[in-house]
Scaffold this active site. Sequence first.
Site, short mmCIF file in Angstrom:
data_model
loop_
_atom_site.label_atom_id
_atom_site.label_comp_id
_atom_site.label_asym_id
_atom_site.label_seq_id
_atom_site.Cartn_x
_atom_site.Cartn_y
_atom_site.Cartn_z
N ARG A 8 0.84 -1.20 0.00
CA ARG A 8 0.00 0.00 0.00
C ARG A 8 0.87 1.24 0.00
O ARG A 8 1.87 1.31 0.70
CB ARG A 8 -0.89 0.03 1.25
CG ARG A 8 -1.80 1.26 1.29
CD ARG A 8 -2.61 1.31 2.57
NE ARG A 8 -1.79 1.40 3.77
CZ ARG A 8 -1.19 2.51 4.20
NH1 ARG A 8 -1.29 3.63 3.53
NH2 ARG A 8 -0.48 2.49 5.31
N VAL A 9 0.46 2.21 -0.81
CA VAL A 9 1.02 3.56 -0.76
C VAL A 9 -0.14 4.53 -0.57
O VAL A 9 -1.28 4.22 -0.93
CB VAL A 9 1.83 3.93 -2.02
CG1 VAL A 9 3.13 3.15 -2.08
CG2 VAL A 9 1.03 3.76 -3.28
N SER A 10 0.15 5.69 0.00
CA SER A 10 -0.91 6.63 0.33
C SER A 10 -1.40 7.43 -0.86
O SER A 10 -2.55 7.85 -0.90
CB SER A 10 -0.42 7.59 1.42
OG SER A 10 -0.10 6.85 2.57
N THR A 11 -0.53 7.68 -1.83
CA THR A 11 -0.93 8.51 -2.97
C THR A 11 -0.52 7.84 -4.28
O THR A 11 0.34 6.97 -4.30
CB THR A 11 -0.27 9.90 -2.93
OG1 THR A 11 1.15 9.74 -3.07
CG2 THR A 11 -0.57 10.62 -1.63
N GLN A 14 3.26 8.01 -5.20
CA GLN A 14 4.25 7.16 -4.56
C GLN A 14 4.45 5.88 -5.35
O GLN A 14 3.54 5.40 -6.02
CB GLN A 14 3.83 6.84 -3.12
CG GLN A 14 3.89 8.06 -2.22
CD GLN A 14 3.38 7.75 -0.81
OE1 GLN A 14 2.40 7.04 -0.66
NE2 GLN A 14 4.06 8.28 0.17
#
Length: 187
Positions: A8-11, A14
């Site tokens: 998982r990445v936040s944006t 990324q």
Amino acid sequence: MAAVGYARVSTREQNLDGQTDALEAAGCEKVFIEHASGVLAKRPALEDALEYLRSGDTLVVTKLDRLGRSVRNLKEVADGLERRGVGLKALSQGIDTTTPGGRLFFHMLAAIAEFEHDLIVERTKDGLAAARARGRTGGGRIKMSPTKARQARAMYDQKTYTVQQIAETFGVSRGTIYRHLGDDARA
């Protein structure tokens, strides 16, 4: 007995390559990928990964913070996996709940993090109580006195100034002016 990865990445900006490379190197047969903030309650790829897992499988993440929104949430996810007979591995922390030592280490970390959170909450409450005892209240400082609010209202009622000009005159934001003018100003 499959190893299933979750990255998982936040944006969108990324890059997931580091996580996916590490998960593939760890032998993950399938990797679920998420582009979402960890604080969001709805994370579809995580929900899909959790649904995909079967007893004897292991969920693999690069770091624990990729999996949980908070310590409490992380513990809930880990407990749910354990009840279903699914292991959890966090590669960078060396956690592997499929072993007794790994389960112990995970629960120790979770307990320490929860203890730290409780201490922060307790200190915050103590600080707020001490401030109240000295007559201070929380919240931001008052930006406009009643006199300034009346002056802003008079300027607005003249219809010769924009809300932006009134805000600049008093050194506040347009939102502050709107709050002091009430609902009729936004119409």
